[in-house]
Design a protein around this motif. Structure first.
Motif, PDB file in Angstrom:
ATOM      1  N   ALA A   4       2.358   1.103  12.341  1.00 34.11           N
ATOM      2  CA  ALA A   4       2.154  -0.059  13.214  1.00 34.11           C
ATOM      3  C   ALA A   4       1.830  -1.309  12.400  1.00 34.11           C
ATOM      4  CB  ALA A   4       1.041   0.232  14.220  1.00 34.11           C
ATOM      5  N   ILE A   5       1.180  -1.134  11.258  1.00 40.61           N
ATOM      6  CA  ILE A   5       0.881  -2.278  10.388  1.00 40.61           C
ATOM      7  C   ILE A   5       2.179  -2.927   9.917  1.00 40.61           C
ATOM      8  CG2 ILE A   5      -0.079  -2.934   8.135  1.00 40.61           C
ATOM      9  CD1 ILE A   5      -2.249  -0.817   8.595  1.00 40.61           C
ATOM     10  N   PHE A   6       3.162  -2.114   9.574  1.00 41.64           N
ATOM     11  CA  PHE A   6       4.435  -2.662   9.095  1.00 41.64           C
ATOM     12  C   PHE A   6       5.247  -3.290  10.220  1.00 41.64           C
ATOM     13  CE2 PHE A   6       3.284   0.318   5.754  1.00 41.64           C
ATOM     14  CZ  PHE A   6       3.558  -0.423   4.618  1.00 41.64           C
ATOM     15  N   PRO A  42       2.374  -6.136  -9.102  1.00 44.85           N
ATOM     16  CA  PRO A  42       0.988  -5.640  -9.102  1.00 44.85           C
ATOM     17  C   PRO A  42      -0.075  -6.735  -9.118  1.00 44.85           C
ATOM     18  CG  PRO A  42       2.330  -4.358 -10.608  1.00 44.85           C
ATOM     19  CD  PRO A  42       3.181  -5.516 -10.172  1.00 44.85           C
ATOM     20  N   ASN A  43       0.235  -7.898  -9.638  1.00 41.40           N
ATOM     21  CA  ASN A  43      -0.766  -8.972  -9.728  1.00 41.40           C
ATOM     22  C   ASN A  43      -0.727  -9.917  -8.526  1.00 41.40           C
ATOM     23  OD1 ASN A  43       1.683 -10.103 -10.317  1.00 41.40           O
ATOM     24  ND2 ASN A  43       0.981 -11.264 -12.100  1.00 41.40           N
ATOM     25  N   MET A  95      -0.154  -4.328   2.989  1.00 44.65           N
ATOM     26  CA  MET A  95       0.967  -3.396   3.016  1.00 44.65           C
ATOM     27  C   MET A  95       0.865  -2.345   1.921  1.00 44.65           C
ATOM     28  SD  MET A  95       4.309  -5.651   4.135  1.00 44.65           S
ATOM     29  CE  MET A  95       3.903  -7.213   3.349  1.00 44.65           C
ATOM     30  N   LYS A  96       0.381  -2.727   0.750  1.00 41.32           N
ATOM     31  CA  LYS A  96       0.184  -1.749  -0.318  1.00 41.32           C
ATOM     32  C   LYS A  96      -0.822  -0.684   0.111  1.00 41.32           C
ATOM     33  CE  LYS A  96       1.228  -4.731  -4.342  1.00 41.32           C
ATOM     34  NZ  LYS A  96       2.152  -3.866  -5.092  1.00 41.32           N
ATOM     35  N   SER A  97      -1.913  -1.125   0.709  1.00 36.17           N
ATOM     36  CA  SER A  97      -2.944  -0.196   1.167  1.00 36.17           C
ATOM     37  C   SER A  97      -2.409   0.725   2.260  1.00 36.17           C
ATOM     38  CB  SER A  97      -4.153  -0.987   1.672  1.00 36.17           C
ATOM     39  OG  SER A  97      -5.147  -0.127   2.159  1.00 36.17           O
ATOM     40  N   ALA A  98      -1.641   0.152   3.203  1.00 37.38           N
ATOM     41  CA  ALA A  98      -1.086   0.958   4.297  1.00 37.38           C
ATOM     42  C   ALA A  98      -0.091   1.984   3.769  1.00 37.38           C
ATOM     43  CB  ALA A  98      -0.423   0.050   5.328  1.00 37.38           C
ATOM     44  N   PRO A 124       9.718  -1.851  -5.535  1.00 36.38           N
ATOM     45  CA  PRO A 124       8.955  -1.025  -4.597  1.00 36.38           C
ATOM     46  C   PRO A 124       7.646  -1.699  -4.219  1.00 36.38           C
ATOM     47  CG  PRO A 124       8.768  -0.142  -6.819  1.00 36.38           C
ATOM     48  CD  PRO A 124       9.788  -1.252  -6.874  1.00 36.38           C
ATOM     49  N   ILE A 125       7.145  -1.359  -3.042  1.00 36.38           N
ATOM     50  CA  ILE A 125       5.876  -1.927  -2.591  1.00 36.38           C
ATOM     51  C   ILE A 125       4.745  -1.504  -3.524  1.00 36.38           C
ATOM     52  CG2 ILE A 125       4.182  -1.891  -0.710  1.00 36.38           C
ATOM     53  CD1 ILE A 125       6.499  -1.689   1.240  1.00 36.38           C
ATOM     54  N   LEU A 126       4.800  -0.270  -3.990  1.00 36.07           N
ATOM     55  CA  LEU A 126       3.786   0.258  -4.909  1.00 36.07           C
ATOM     56  C   LEU A 126       4.440   0.803  -6.170  1.00 36.07           C
ATOM     57  CD1 LEU A 126       1.434   2.392  -2.591  1.00 36.07           C
ATOM     58  CD2 LEU A 126       0.776   0.341  -3.848  1.00 36.07           C
ATOM     59  N   THR A 127       3.780   0.668  -7.284  1.00 36.45           N
ATOM     60  CA  THR A 127       4.182   1.365  -8.503  1.00 36.45           C
ATOM     61  C   THR A 127       3.394   2.675  -8.575  1.00 36.45           C
ATOM     62  OG1 THR A 127       2.460   0.359  -9.868  1.00 36.45           O
ATOM     63  CG2 THR A 127       4.541  -0.850  -9.647  1.00 36.45           C
ATOM     64  N   PRO A 128       3.860   3.650  -9.333  1.00 35.85           N
ATOM     65  CA  PRO A 128       3.089   4.891  -9.479  1.00 35.85           C
ATOM     66  C   PRO A 128       1.665   4.640  -9.985  1.00 35.85           C
ATOM     67  CG  PRO A 128       5.314   5.210 -10.290  1.00 35.85           C
ATOM     68  CD  PRO A 128       5.182   3.745  -9.988  1.00 35.85           C
ATOM     69  N   GLU A 129       1.517   3.652 -10.866  1.00 39.39           N
ATOM     70  CA  GLU A 129       0.178   3.339 -11.384  1.00 39.39           C
ATOM     71  C   GLU A 129      -0.726   2.797 -10.276  1.00 39.39           C
ATOM     72  OE1 GLU A 129       3.117   3.622 -14.444  1.00 39.39           O
ATOM     73  OE2 GLU A 129       3.039   2.275 -12.707  1.00 39.39           O
ATOM     74  N   GLU A 130      -0.165   1.932  -9.431  1.00 39.61           N
ATOM     75  CA  GLU A 130      -0.954   1.410  -8.314  1.00 39.61           C
ATOM     76  C   GLU A 130      -1.321   2.521  -7.343  1.00 39.61           C
ATOM     77  OE1 GLU A 130       0.210  -3.016  -7.104  1.00 39.61           O
ATOM     78  OE2 GLU A 130       1.979  -1.734  -7.286  1.00 39.61           O
ATOM     79  N   LEU A 131      -0.390   3.425  -7.095  1.00 39.14           N
ATOM     80  CA  LEU A 131      -0.662   4.526  -6.169  1.00 39.14           C
ATOM     81  C   LEU A 131      -1.856   5.346  -6.641  1.00 39.14           C
ATOM     82  CD1 LEU A 131       0.108   6.182  -3.688  1.00 39.14           C
ATOM     83  CD2 LEU A 131       1.715   7.467  -5.146  1.00 39.14           C
ATOM     84  N   LEU A 132      -1.947   5.590  -7.936  1.00 37.77           N
ATOM     85  CA  LEU A 132      -3.082   6.354  -8.473  1.00 37.77           C
ATOM     86  C   LEU A 132      -4.382   5.565  -8.373  1.00 37.77           C
ATOM     87  CD1 LEU A 132      -1.471   8.079 -11.587  1.00 37.77           C
ATOM     88  CD2 LEU A 132      -2.020   9.080  -9.364  1.00 37.77           C
TER      89      LEU A 132
END
Length: 231
Positions: free
Chosen positions: A220-222, A163-164, A173-176, A2-10
């Motif tokens: 639009a970023i994607f 994540p690293n 993309m993670k931020s978007a 996945p683009i984000l993990t739950p930990e990154e999302l938090l």
């Protein structure tokens, strides 16, 4: 991956109140939209692709999906081609054979393959077009065009979303995606009536037009990472 993990999302949304399984669900939902026809229209993670097409000319071919990875390196095969010898035409070769590495260069930064008019490629060019470029023409070279040979390029492209990762594109993309998730779980985003990515249909009845605009801005970023069409 996945683009984000739950930990990154938090980390992006520390005030978001979701259980890990709920976070995984909303990440999957948002990523599905981001990779649909509304966004990138492709898998963004590292993926192997096989692209088959006619070899119509010698020159540069920009691969549709990017970034192009060097490990494993692209492999190129060719079939349905004939050869020209000084004794005349050699019948078409119908099985896939590996193209020699000295017949092309790979530009990993641009994601482009340049076929060189040397060796087998030049011989095929003579057979296909009746024109020999930079070499002496065989005595019995063809005077008309033949069907172009088939080309198969196997390559690997995509992004490492670990994540690293330090990639600016991955961070963007993670931020978007986190921003999309924030819109999806707010009250304003509850106005999204339905999402059907495979049918290219999103309906809105949100009272917050601004939320809807933000949501589309993030998509639009994607779209900037959609497959290139000028191959």
């Amino acid at each position: 991956m996945p683009i984000l993990t739950p930990e990154e999302l938090l980390n992006y949304l520390p005030l978001l109140s979701l259980e890990p399984i709920q976070a995984e669900g909303v990440i999957y939902r948002a990523q599905g939209i981001a990779e649909s026809g509304y966004g990138a229209n492709r898998n963004l993670e590292i993926t192997q692709y096989i692209d088959e097409r006619d070899l119509l000319r010698v020159g540069d071919f920009r691969l549709p999906n990017f970034p192009l990875l060097s490990d494993p390196a692209p492999s190129i095969q060719i079939r349905d081609f004939g050869l020209v010898g000084y004794g005349g035409l050699i019948p078409q070769v119908s099985q896939w054979i590996d193209l020699e590495s000295d017949s092309y260069n790979v530009d990993y930064e641009v994601g482009e393959i340049r076929f060189l008019n040397t060796g087998l490629i030049n011989n095929i060019n003579v057979y296909t077009t009746g024109i020999s470029l930079g070499v002496r023409r065989p005595r019995n070279y063809p005077m008309h065009k033949y069907p172009p040979p088939k080309l198969r390029i196997t390559y690997t492209a995509g992004y490492d979303f670990s994540p690293n990762s330090t990639s600016p594109d991955v961070k963007k993309m993670k931020s978007a995606l986190a921003a999309m998730i924030e819109v999806l779980v707010t009250k304003g985003a509850q106005g999204i009536k339905s999402e059907t990515s495979d049918q290219d249909k999103i309906e809105y009845f949100s009272a917050s037009e601004q939320q809807d605009i933000k949501y589309l801005d993030y998509l639009a970023i994607f779209r900037k990472y959609a497959p290139r069409t000028n191959f």
